[in-house]
Design a protein around this motif. Sequence first.
Motif, PDB file in Angstrom:
ATOM      1  N   ARG A   1       0.820  -1.200   0.000  1.00  8.39           N
ATOM      2  CA  ARG A   1       0.000   0.000   0.000  1.00  8.39           C
ATOM      3  C   ARG A   1       0.857   1.255   0.000  1.00  8.39           C
ATOM      4  NH1 ARG A   1      -4.401   2.451   4.387  1.00  8.39           N
ATOM      5  NH2 ARG A   1      -3.129   4.296   4.553  1.00  8.39           N
ATOM      6  N   ASN A   2       0.541   2.182  -0.829  1.00  6.87           N
ATOM      7  CA  ASN A   2       1.124   3.525  -0.758  1.00  6.87           C
ATOM      8  C   ASN A   2       0.102   4.514  -1.298  1.00  6.87           C
ATOM      9  OD1 ASN A   2       2.875   5.666  -0.340  1.00  6.87           O
ATOM     10  ND2 ASN A   2       3.741   5.473  -2.399  1.00  6.87           N
ATOM     11  N   ILE A   3      -0.563   5.170  -0.378  1.00  6.17           N
ATOM     12  CA  ILE A   3      -1.575   6.153  -0.783  1.00  6.17           C
ATOM     13  C   ILE A   3      -1.276   7.498  -0.115  1.00  6.17           C
ATOM     14  CG2 ILE A   3      -3.379   4.390  -1.044  1.00  6.17           C
ATOM     15  CD1 ILE A   3      -4.597   5.636   1.602  1.00  6.17           C
ATOM     16  N   ILE A   4      -1.826   8.535  -0.674  1.00  9.40           N
ATOM     17  CA  ILE A   4      -1.802   9.815   0.036  1.00  9.40           C
ATOM     18  C   ILE A   4      -2.851   9.668   1.134  1.00  9.40           C
ATOM     19  CG2 ILE A   4      -2.342  12.283  -0.106  1.00  9.40           C
ATOM     20  CD1 ILE A   4      -1.377  12.160  -3.031  1.00  9.40           C
ATOM     21  N   ASN A   5      -2.416   9.792   2.374  1.00  4.98           N
ATOM     22  CA  ASN A   5      -3.380   9.579   3.462  1.00  4.98           C
ATOM     23  C   ASN A   5      -3.884  10.886   4.061  1.00  4.98           C
ATOM     24  OD1 ASN A   5      -1.349  10.309   5.499  1.00  4.98           O
ATOM     25  ND2 ASN A   5      -0.447   8.316   4.999  1.00  4.98           N
ATOM     26  N   ARG A   6      -3.256  12.012   3.684  1.00  3.63           N
ATOM     27  CA  ARG A   6      -3.713  13.286   4.229  1.00  3.63           C
ATOM     28  C   ARG A   6      -3.515  14.435   3.249  1.00  3.63           C
ATOM     29  NH1 ARG A   6      -5.165  15.212   9.420  1.00  3.63           N
ATOM     30  NH2 ARG A   6      -5.074  13.096  10.143  1.00  3.63           N
TER      31      ARG A   6
ATOM     32  N   VAL B   1      -7.492  25.318   7.103  1.00  2.00           N
ATOM     33  CA  VAL B   1      -8.908  25.614   6.892  1.00  2.00           C
ATOM     34  C   VAL B   1      -9.708  24.379   6.488  1.00  2.00           C
ATOM     35  CG1 VAL B   1      -8.554  28.050   6.387  1.00  2.00           C
ATOM     36  CG2 VAL B   1      -8.482  26.399   4.510  1.00  2.00           C
ATOM     37  N   PHE B   2      -9.035  23.413   5.874  1.00  2.72           N
ATOM     38  CA  PHE B   2      -9.720  22.189   5.438  1.00  2.72           C
ATOM     39  C   PHE B   2      -8.703  21.059   5.405  1.00  2.72           C
ATOM     40  CE2 PHE B   2     -10.793  19.203   1.988  1.00  2.72           C
ATOM     41  CZ  PHE B   2     -12.079  18.835   2.351  1.00  2.72           C
ATOM     42  N   GLU B   3      -9.168  19.888   5.895  1.00  2.00           N
ATOM     43  CA  GLU B   3      -8.281  18.736   5.896  1.00  2.00           C
ATOM     44  C   GLU B   3      -9.047  17.499   5.477  1.00  2.00           C
ATOM     45  OE1 GLU B   3      -4.589  17.793   8.886  1.00  2.00           O
ATOM     46  OE2 GLU B   3      -6.415  18.611   9.723  1.00  2.00           O
ATOM     47  N   ALA B   4      -8.382  16.585   4.778  1.00  6.57           N
ATOM     48  CA  ALA B   4      -9.039  15.348   4.374  1.00  6.57           C
ATOM     49  C   ALA B   4      -8.138  14.166   4.695  1.00  6.57           C
ATOM     50  CB  ALA B   4      -9.345  15.373   2.878  1.00  6.57           C
ATOM     51  N   GLU B   5      -8.739  13.151   5.354  1.00  8.96           N
ATOM     52  CA  GLU B   5      -8.032  11.883   5.560  1.00  8.96           C
ATOM     53  C   GLU B   5      -8.521  10.964   4.465  1.00  8.96           C
ATOM     54  OE1 GLU B   5      -8.203  10.171   9.654  1.00  8.96           O
ATOM     55  OE2 GLU B   5      -9.243  12.045  10.070  1.00  8.96           O
ATOM     56  N   TRP B   6      -7.595  10.374   3.748  1.00 12.47           N
ATOM     57  CA  TRP B   6      -7.968   9.495   2.643  1.00 12.47           C
ATOM     58  C   TRP B   6      -7.587   8.061   2.944  1.00 12.47           C
ATOM     59  CZ3 TRP B   6      -5.627  13.025  -1.740  1.00 12.47           C
ATOM     60  CH2 TRP B   6      -6.521  14.082  -1.999  1.00 12.47           C
TER      61      TRP B   6
ATOM     62  N   PHE C   1      -1.184  24.089  -0.009  1.00 11.51           N
ATOM     63  CA  PHE C   1      -1.803  22.757  -0.062  1.00 11.51           C
ATOM     64  C   PHE C   1      -0.711  21.712   0.123  1.00 11.51           C
ATOM     65  CE2 PHE C   1      -4.056  25.675  -2.891  1.00 11.51           C
ATOM     66  CZ  PHE C   1      -5.328  25.618  -2.348  1.00 11.51           C
ATOM     67  N   THR C   2      -0.978  20.726   0.963  1.00 11.72           N
ATOM     68  CA  THR C   2       0.013  19.677   1.220  1.00 11.72           C
ATOM     69  C   THR C   2      -0.631  18.307   1.084  1.00 11.72           C
ATOM     70  OG1 THR C   2       0.934  21.191   2.863  1.00 11.72           O
ATOM     71  CG2 THR C   2       1.826  18.954   2.842  1.00 11.72           C
ATOM     72  N   TRP C   3       0.020  17.427   0.331  1.00 10.28           N
ATOM     73  CA  TRP C   3      -0.422  16.043   0.198  1.00 10.28           C
ATOM     74  C   TRP C   3       0.696  15.173   0.773  1.00 10.28           C
ATOM     75  CZ3 TRP C   3      -1.015  19.788  -3.490  1.00 10.28           C
ATOM     76  CH2 TRP C   3      -2.281  19.985  -4.044  1.00 10.28           C
ATOM     77  N   LYS C   4       0.353  14.257   1.681  1.00  9.68           N
ATOM     78  CA  LYS C   4       1.385  13.426   2.306  1.00  9.68           C
ATOM     79  C   LYS C   4       1.029  11.955   2.104  1.00  9.68           C
ATOM     80  CE  LYS C   4       4.131  13.353   6.444  1.00  9.68           C
ATOM     81  NZ  LYS C   4       4.274  13.734   7.837  1.00  9.68           N
ATOM     82  N   ASP C   5       1.986  11.152   1.593  1.00 10.46           N
ATOM     83  CA  ASP C   5       1.678   9.740   1.356  1.00 10.46           C
ATOM     84  C   ASP C   5       2.282   8.828   2.427  1.00 10.46           C
ATOM     85  OD1 ASP C   5       4.313   9.151   0.628  1.00 10.46           O
ATOM     86  OD2 ASP C   5       3.881   8.965  -1.510  1.00 10.46           O
ATOM     87  N   ASP C   6       1.981   7.516   2.325  1.00  8.09           N
ATOM     88  CA  ASP C   6       2.400   6.522   3.318  1.00  8.09           C
ATOM     89  C   ASP C   6       3.914   6.475   3.495  1.00  8.09           C
ATOM     90  OD1 ASP C   6      -0.200   5.757   3.794  1.00  8.09           O
ATOM     91  OD2 ASP C   6      -0.152   4.051   2.422  1.00  8.09           O
TER      92      ASP C   6
ATOM     93  N   ASN D   1     -16.423  -2.445  -0.431  1.00  7.22           N
ATOM     94  CA  ASN D   1     -15.027  -2.265  -0.835  1.00  7.22           C
ATOM     95  C   ASN D   1     -14.137  -3.048   0.134  1.00  7.22           C
ATOM     96  OD1 ASN D   1     -15.525  -0.662  -3.018  1.00  7.22           O
ATOM     97  ND2 ASN D   1     -14.582   1.179  -2.188  1.00  7.22           N
ATOM     98  N   PRO D   2     -12.844  -3.247  -0.202  1.00  7.95           N
ATOM     99  CA  PRO D   2     -11.976  -3.991   0.725  1.00  7.95           C
ATOM    100  C   PRO D   2     -11.852  -3.324   2.098  1.00  7.95           C
ATOM    101  CG  PRO D   2     -10.942  -3.832  -1.435  1.00  7.95           C
ATOM    102  CD  PRO D   2     -12.163  -2.950  -1.476  1.00  7.95           C
ATOM    103  N   PHE D   3     -11.975  -2.006   2.167  1.00  4.04           N
ATOM    104  CA  PHE D   3     -11.890  -1.312   3.454  1.00  4.04           C
ATOM    105  C   PHE D   3     -13.150  -0.487   3.651  1.00  4.04           C
ATOM    106  CE2 PHE D   3      -7.704  -1.726   1.531  1.00  4.04           C
ATOM    107  CZ  PHE D   3      -7.050  -2.504   2.489  1.00  4.04           C
ATOM    108  N   PRO D   4     -13.737  -0.543   4.852  1.00  2.00           N
ATOM    109  CA  PRO D   4     -15.021   0.153   5.038  1.00  2.00           C
ATOM    110  C   PRO D   4     -14.942   1.677   4.954  1.00  2.00           C
ATOM    111  CG  PRO D   4     -14.321  -0.925   7.084  1.00  2.00           C
ATOM    112  CD  PRO D   4     -13.389  -1.377   6.013  1.00  2.00           C
ATOM    113  N   ARG D   5     -13.814   2.271   5.429  1.00  2.00           N
ATOM    114  CA  ARG D   5     -13.768   3.737   5.464  1.00  2.00           C
ATOM    115  C   ARG D   5     -13.157   4.280   4.178  1.00  2.00           C
ATOM    116  NH1 ARG D   5     -11.177   6.303  10.681  1.00  2.00           N
ATOM    117  NH2 ARG D   5     -11.236   8.529  10.216  1.00  2.00           N
ATOM    118  N   VAL D   6     -13.761   5.333   3.643  1.00  4.02           N
ATOM    119  CA  VAL D   6     -13.303   5.934   2.383  1.00  4.02           C
ATOM    120  C   VAL D   6     -12.530   7.223   2.652  1.00  4.02           C
ATOM    121  CG1 VAL D   6     -14.030   6.919   0.178  1.00  4.02           C
ATOM    122  CG2 VAL D   6     -15.234   4.944   1.120  1.00  4.02           C
ATOM    123  N   LEU D   7     -13.100   8.071   3.496  1.00  2.00           N
ATOM    124  CA  LEU D   7     -12.447   9.350   3.789  1.00  2.00           C
ATOM    125  C   LEU D   7     -13.086   9.990   5.003  1.00  2.00           C
ATOM    126  CD1 LEU D   7     -14.561  11.864   2.879  1.00  2.00           C
ATOM    127  CD2 LEU D   7     -13.955  11.014   0.647  1.00  2.00           C
ATOM    128  N   THR D   8     -12.372  10.975   5.560  1.00  2.00           N
ATOM    129  CA  THR D   8     -12.927  11.845   6.585  1.00  2.00           C
ATOM    130  C   THR D   8     -12.487  13.261   6.266  1.00  2.00           C
ATOM    131  OG1 THR D   8     -12.910  10.126   8.286  1.00  2.00           O
ATOM    132  CG2 THR D   8     -12.980  12.401   9.060  1.00  2.00           C
TER     133      THR D   8
END
Lengths: 108, 154
Positions: free
Chosen positions: A45-50, A60-65, A89-94, B96-103
Amino acid sequence: MAKTSARVRVPPKAKKDEIIEVKTLVSHEMESGVRKDSSGKIVPRNIINRFTAAFNGKVVFEAEWFPSVSANPYQSFFFKAQESGEFTFTWKDDQGQETTAKAKLEVA
Amino acid sequence: MMLFEQSRSRREAMRLAAISVAVAALTPRLAFAKPEDVKAEMDKLYGGKEMATGKLKLDMPEIAENGLVVPINIEVESPMTEADYVKSVSVFAEGNPFPRVLTYHFTPACGRAAASLRMRLAQTQNVIAVAETSTGQLYTAKSEVKVTIGGCGG
């Protein structure tokens, strides 16, 4: 690791109290951690998580992915213009790789 | 002779069917979340508190031809003032494989509690959103999306 690049769209000017839409796009494979490669091994796994959007240094706005977010994530949100300044804007991955972008906003 | 051929092919077919059942049972399938997993995740985040419907709008297509990029648009009715604003919105996928998509974490500086992105859907399923306001109110909305070609690797 592929180099990521980000694109943001912010109207350059806004009136005070006007609510503007901010659109962002970043290139990233968003490897979900469930996909297998041609030899049958699971690709780690390697995703942008934030994703974080700050204006004049204040968040002002944040998203957890999570892995269900599509590759090359698009994200839009709104912002109420109060004063002139700059978005960061900042994108941070695993793997800890950070991508940043900036955009100026002039409030009349 | 003809009869023999037939019965042999029938026996063969039965044997193949038996093997395929055994193989299916042994091959680890790609694990998908179940509606129960989404419920468990939601309970973990919101402690099983009561949720209202209405103020939260979850806008998704009824049919998604490509499960790799399904647009999702969220909007919550809120004054977005320091005293009363939408603190967070989380999205969950039942298949989906994981229940949570985003917050999402909103602030009064947003002016409007709305955001959109594109998500993956592995199969036809329900997508659920939950919004939490600064005053402790919870709102939920659900959308069923039919998926023609699934996303999420495999």
